[in-house]
Write an enzyme that holds these catalytic residues in place. Structure first.
Site, PDB file in Angstrom:
ATOM      1  N   ARG A  70       0.831  -1.212   0.000  1.00  0.00           N
ATOM      2  CA  ARG A  70       0.000   0.000   0.000  1.00  0.00           C
ATOM      3  C   ARG A  70       0.862   1.257   0.000  1.00  0.00           C
ATOM      4  O   ARG A  70       0.560   2.231  -0.688  1.00  0.00           O
ATOM      5  CB  ARG A  70      -0.934  -0.004   1.217  1.00  0.00           C
ATOM      6  CG  ARG A  70      -2.088  -0.973   1.090  1.00  0.00           C
ATOM      7  CD  ARG A  70      -2.885  -1.040   2.369  1.00  0.00           C
ATOM      8  NE  ARG A  70      -3.502   0.247   2.704  1.00  0.00           N
ATOM      9  CZ  ARG A  70      -4.141   0.473   3.870  1.00  0.00           C
ATOM     10  NH1 ARG A  70      -4.206  -0.501   4.780  1.00  0.00           N
ATOM     11  NH2 ARG A  70      -4.680   1.639   4.106  1.00  0.00           N
ATOM     12  N   ASN A 102      -7.576   9.327   6.599  1.00  0.00           N
ATOM     13  CA  ASN A 102      -6.685   8.726   5.612  1.00  0.00           C
ATOM     14  C   ASN A 102      -5.261   8.635   6.154  1.00  0.00           C
ATOM     15  O   ASN A 102      -4.847   9.434   6.983  1.00  0.00           O
ATOM     16  CB  ASN A 102      -6.700   9.526   4.302  1.00  0.00           C
ATOM     17  CG  ASN A 102      -8.083   9.524   3.663  1.00  0.00           C
ATOM     18  OD1 ASN A 102      -8.917   8.687   4.004  1.00  0.00           O
ATOM     19  ND2 ASN A 102      -8.342  10.477   2.797  1.00  0.00           N
ATOM     20  N   HIS A 119      -5.948   8.398  12.131  1.00  0.00           N
ATOM     21  CA  HIS A 119      -5.614   6.977  12.040  1.00  0.00           C
ATOM     22  C   HIS A 119      -4.170   6.734  11.636  1.00  0.00           C
ATOM     23  O   HIS A 119      -3.825   5.666  11.129  1.00  0.00           O
ATOM     24  CB  HIS A 119      -6.570   6.274  11.066  1.00  0.00           C
ATOM     25  CG  HIS A 119      -7.973   6.248  11.584  1.00  0.00           C
ATOM     26  ND1 HIS A 119      -9.060   6.069  10.766  1.00  0.00           N
ATOM     27  CD2 HIS A 119      -8.476   6.395  12.829  1.00  0.00           C
ATOM     28  CE1 HIS A 119     -10.172   6.099  11.494  1.00  0.00           C
ATOM     29  NE2 HIS A 119      -9.841   6.303  12.756  1.00  0.00           N
TER      30      HIS A 119
HETATM   31  C1  BV8 Z   1     -11.344   2.131  18.855  1.00  0.00           C
HETATM   32  C2  BV8 Z   1      -5.985   2.786   9.454  1.00  0.00           C
HETATM   33  C3  BV8 Z   1     -11.364   1.996  21.211  1.00  0.00           C
HETATM   34  C4  BV8 Z   1      -5.475   1.401   9.148  1.00  0.00           C
HETATM   35  C5  BV8 Z   1      -8.350   2.495   9.956  1.00  0.00           C
HETATM   36  C6  BV8 Z   1     -15.451  -4.321  18.361  1.00  0.00           C
HETATM   37  C7  BV8 Z   1     -14.201  -4.442  18.965  1.00  0.00           C
HETATM   38  C8  BV8 Z   1     -13.301  -3.396  18.986  1.00  0.00           C
HETATM   39  C9  BV8 Z   1     -13.620  -2.196  18.396  1.00  0.00           C
HETATM   40  C10 BV8 Z   1     -14.868  -2.116  17.790  1.00  0.00           C
HETATM   41  C11 BV8 Z   1     -15.791  -3.134  17.779  1.00  0.00           C
HETATM   42  N1  BV8 Z   1     -16.909  -2.711  17.120  1.00  0.00           N
HETATM   43  C12 BV8 Z   1     -16.716  -1.459  16.717  1.00  0.00           C
HETATM   44  C13 BV8 Z   1     -15.502  -1.072  17.118  1.00  0.00           C
HETATM   45  C14 BV8 Z   1     -14.869   0.175  16.896  1.00  0.00           C
HETATM   46  C15 BV8 Z   1     -14.045   0.041  15.621  1.00  0.00           C
HETATM   47  C16 BV8 Z   1     -14.982   0.210  14.452  1.00  0.00           C
HETATM   48  O1  BV8 Z   1     -15.505   1.266  14.251  1.00  0.00           O
HETATM   49  N2  BV8 Z   1     -15.198  -0.887  13.694  1.00  0.00           N
HETATM   50  C17 BV8 Z   1     -16.088  -0.770  12.546  1.00  0.00           C
HETATM   51  C18 BV8 Z   1     -15.630  -1.731  11.447  1.00  0.00           C
HETATM   52  C19 BV8 Z   1     -17.503  -1.068  13.001  1.00  0.00           C
HETATM   53  N3  BV8 Z   1     -13.107   1.124  15.736  1.00  0.00           N
HETATM   54  C20 BV8 Z   1     -11.894   0.921  16.243  1.00  0.00           C
HETATM   55  O2  BV8 Z   1     -11.452  -0.166  16.542  1.00  0.00           O
HETATM   56  C21 BV8 Z   1     -11.099   2.185  16.474  1.00  0.00           C
HETATM   57  N4  BV8 Z   1     -10.548   2.184  17.797  1.00  0.00           N
HETATM   58  O3  BV8 Z   1     -12.542   2.019  18.808  1.00  0.00           O
HETATM   59  O4  BV8 Z   1     -10.618   2.178  20.044  1.00  0.00           O
HETATM   60  C22 BV8 Z   1     -11.323   0.532  21.506  1.00  0.00           C
HETATM   61  C23 BV8 Z   1     -10.123  -0.016  21.877  1.00  0.00           C
HETATM   62  C24 BV8 Z   1     -10.079  -1.382  22.182  1.00  0.00           C
HETATM   63  C25 BV8 Z   1     -11.236  -2.159  22.078  1.00  0.00           C
HETATM   64  C26 BV8 Z   1     -12.439  -1.566  21.676  1.00  0.00           C
HETATM   65  C27 BV8 Z   1     -12.487  -0.220  21.359  1.00  0.00           C
HETATM   66  C28 BV8 Z   1      -9.949   2.289  15.505  1.00  0.00           C
HETATM   67  C29 BV8 Z   1     -10.473   2.431  14.099  1.00  0.00           C
HETATM   68  C30 BV8 Z   1      -9.328   2.802  13.145  1.00  0.00           C
HETATM   69  C31 BV8 Z   1      -9.118   1.699  12.142  1.00  0.00           C
HETATM   70  N5  BV8 Z   1      -8.092   2.105  11.175  1.00  0.00           N
HETATM   71  N6  BV8 Z   1      -7.398   2.888   9.093  1.00  0.00           N
HETATM   72  C32 BV8 Z   1      -5.416   1.131   7.669  1.00  0.00           C
HETATM   73  O5  BV8 Z   1      -5.657   2.029   6.852  1.00  0.00           O
HETATM   74  O6  BV8 Z   1      -5.117  -0.032   7.318  1.00  0.00           O
HETATM   75  S1  BV8 Z   1      -9.950   2.523   9.459  1.00  0.00           S
HETATM   76  C33 BV8 Z   1     -10.034   2.853   7.830  1.00  0.00           C
HETATM   77  O7  BV8 Z   1     -11.339   2.490   7.436  1.00  0.00           O
HETATM   78  C34 BV8 Z   1      -9.932   4.309   7.466  1.00  0.00           C
HETATM   79  O8  BV8 Z   1      -8.987   5.001   8.233  1.00  0.00           O
HETATM   80  C35 BV8 Z   1     -11.323   4.837   7.640  1.00  0.00           C
HETATM   81  O9  BV8 Z   1     -11.542   5.265   8.936  1.00  0.00           O
HETATM   82  C36 BV8 Z   1     -12.133   3.610   7.380  1.00  0.00           C
HETATM   83  C37 BV8 Z   1     -12.646   3.618   5.978  1.00  0.00           C
HETATM   84  O10 BV8 Z   1     -13.650   4.533   5.957  1.00  0.00           O
HETATM   85  P1  BV8 Z   1     -13.714   5.592   4.773  1.00  0.00           P
HETATM   86  O11 BV8 Z   1     -12.471   6.417   4.810  1.00  0.00           O
HETATM   87  O12 BV8 Z   1     -14.999   6.246   4.906  1.00  0.00           O
HETATM   88  O13 BV8 Z   1     -13.626   4.726   3.445  1.00  0.00           O
HETATM   89  P2  BV8 Z   1     -14.802   3.838   2.802  1.00  0.00           P
HETATM   90  O14 BV8 Z   1     -14.188   3.022   1.712  1.00  0.00           O
HETATM   91  O15 BV8 Z   1     -15.565   3.163   3.889  1.00  0.00           O
HETATM   92  O16 BV8 Z   1     -15.778   4.914   2.150  1.00  0.00           O
HETATM   93  C38 BV8 Z   1     -15.313   5.686   1.047  1.00  0.00           C
HETATM   94  C39 BV8 Z   1     -16.425   6.671   0.755  1.00  0.00           C
HETATM   95  O17 BV8 Z   1     -15.964   7.528  -0.273  1.00  0.00           O
HETATM   96  C40 BV8 Z   1     -17.694   6.012   0.250  1.00  0.00           C
HETATM   97  O18 BV8 Z   1     -18.795   6.590   0.934  1.00  0.00           O
HETATM   98  C41 BV8 Z   1     -17.731   6.369  -1.236  1.00  0.00           C
HETATM   99  O19 BV8 Z   1     -19.051   6.563  -1.686  1.00  0.00           O
HETATM  100  C42 BV8 Z   1     -16.982   7.664  -1.237  1.00  0.00           C
HETATM  101  N7  BV8 Z   1     -16.306   7.995  -2.499  1.00  0.00           N
HETATM  102  C43 BV8 Z   1     -15.825   7.147  -3.451  1.00  0.00           C
HETATM  103  N8  BV8 Z   1     -15.253   7.886  -4.441  1.00  0.00           N
HETATM  104  C44 BV8 Z   1     -15.354   9.191  -4.080  1.00  0.00           C
HETATM  105  C45 BV8 Z   1     -16.024   9.261  -2.841  1.00  0.00           C
HETATM  106  N9  BV8 Z   1     -16.280  10.436  -2.218  1.00  0.00           N
HETATM  107  C46 BV8 Z   1     -15.877  11.562  -2.823  1.00  0.00           C
HETATM  108  N10 BV8 Z   1     -15.227  11.576  -4.014  1.00  0.00           N
HETATM  109  C47 BV8 Z   1     -14.952  10.413  -4.669  1.00  0.00           C
HETATM  110  N11 BV8 Z   1     -14.312  10.432  -5.848  1.00  0.00           N
END
Ligand code: BV8
Length: 248
Positions: A70, A102, A119
């Site tokens: 990546r 990002n 992140h």
């Molecule tokens: C936390 C870095 C406290 C790494 C990323 C169960 C157990 C533990 C935790 C959880 C759990 N359930 C829920 C959680 C919380 C969890 C979470 O939210 N899970 C989700 C899956 C439900 N979160 C965490 O774990 C966070 N920490 O909670 O700590 C904790 C601690 C211990 C135990 C419990 C809790 C940490 C989360 C950070 C993860 N790291 N990235 C890497 O990159 O490899 S996440 C990564 O995915 C990104 O950083 C970003 O945040 C996410 C992706 O989202 P988007 O950026 O929105 O991308 P996506 O593809 O989804 O969407 C793109 C959009 O763009 C679309 O809408 C599309 O339509 C649009 N688009 C497309 N083209 C265009 C466009 N828009 C404009 N123009 C275009 N041309």
């Protein structure tokens, strides 16, 4: 696409603006998003397999190689007009914040100076055991490479699932949600706690503008939904702002 008149008026009177971005902002640069079915990272890989500390402990080589792939991909692409427009916005308002999910560093390469990376950053490396940043290491072909201080594995300096977000960056993001205009650009708003920021901004009375070609779970809470790619919409926002300024 045209920017609605009421939004142009809000732009003209806005003094504090926050832009919150996700993977969609980098899509037009050729960086796969996470969820877009045809290209999304997750369509090939499962987050729990590759983006958690447990995954790294289970198979450090696989995880390191995925992030290495990546970071090479990101190094080979360029920021797009959406990144450049957001960089221009920094000087158009008396208070401007850029909060990104990002990890690709493209906002900085487009000229944005104060980028809050919730992140982490794919192009930076830290020691898995010491959790300290590492700038230089002996590249002896080991995968993952070893920490020059303690001999532990090096890892990408990103925030994995189930890892806490960096406290200072999270504080800055929370301080930036109360503003005149909050733009949520290119994010599906599904990963918490970052995904809560746009709805928290709306609750604080900020006017929230969503820029996304598709609707998201957040769309119905947005005051404006501009349904286009950020590389097209964000330059229009800057243009509207500049012409409003010259019109006085
Ligand atoms: C936390 C870095 C406290 C790494 C990323 C169960 C157990 C533990 C935790 C959880 C759990 N359930 C829920 C959680 C919380 C969890 C979470 O939210 N899970 C989700 C899956 C439900 N979160 C965490 O774990 C966070 N920490 O909670 O700590 C904790 C601690 C211990 C135990 C419990 C809790 C940490 C989360 C950070 C993860 N790291 N990235 C890497 O990159 O490899 S996440 C990564 O995915 C990104 O950083 C970003 O945040 C996410 C992706 O989202 P988007 O950026 O929105 O991308 P996506 O593809 O989804 O969407 C793109 C959009 O763009 C679309 O809408 C599309 O339509 C649009 N688009 C497309 N083209 C265009 C466009 N828009 C404009 N123009 C275009 N041309």
């Amino acid at each position: 696409m045209t920017i609605p008149e009421p939004l142009i008026k809000r732009l003209q009177s806005a003094r504090s603006v926050t832009v919150f971005t996700g993977a969609g902002v980098s899509a037009e640069s050729g960086v796969p998003t996470f969820r877009d079915a045809q290209t999304g990272y997750w369509s090939k890989f499962r987050a729990d397999v590759l983006a958690t500390p447990r995954a790294f402990k289970r198979d450090p080589k696989l995880v390191w190689k995925w992030y290495n792939w990546r970071s090479k991909l990101v190094a080979a692409v360029q920021p797009n007009p959406g990144h450049f427009a957001i960089a221009q916005m920094e000087s158009l308002f008396s208070r401007f914040s850029l909060i990104t999910q990002n990890v690709d560093g493209l906002h900085q390469r487009a000229g944005s100076k104060n980028v809050v990376e919730l992140h982490g950053n794919l192009t930076k490396v830290k020691c898995f055991d010491e959790n300290t940043m590492v700038e230089r290491w002996n590249d002896d072909g080991q995968v993952p490479p070893k920490c020059p201080r303690c001999g532990g594995f090096l890892r990408p300096a990103v925030v994995w699932f189930e890892e806490e977000l960096p406290k200072a960056e999270w504080r800055k993001a929370v301080d930036a949600i109360e503003c005149d205009l909050f733009f949520t650009v290119g994010t599906s708003a599904l990963v918490f706690p970052a995904a809560a920021l746009p709805s928290e901004a709306a609750k604080m009375g900020s006017t929230v503008v969503e820029v996304n070609p598709t609707m998201t779970d957040f769309t119905e809470q947005a005051h404006f939904h501009l349904g286009g790619p950020s590389g097209e919409v964000m330059p229009l926002i800057v243009e509207a702002m500049k012409s409003a300024k010259t019109a006085g």
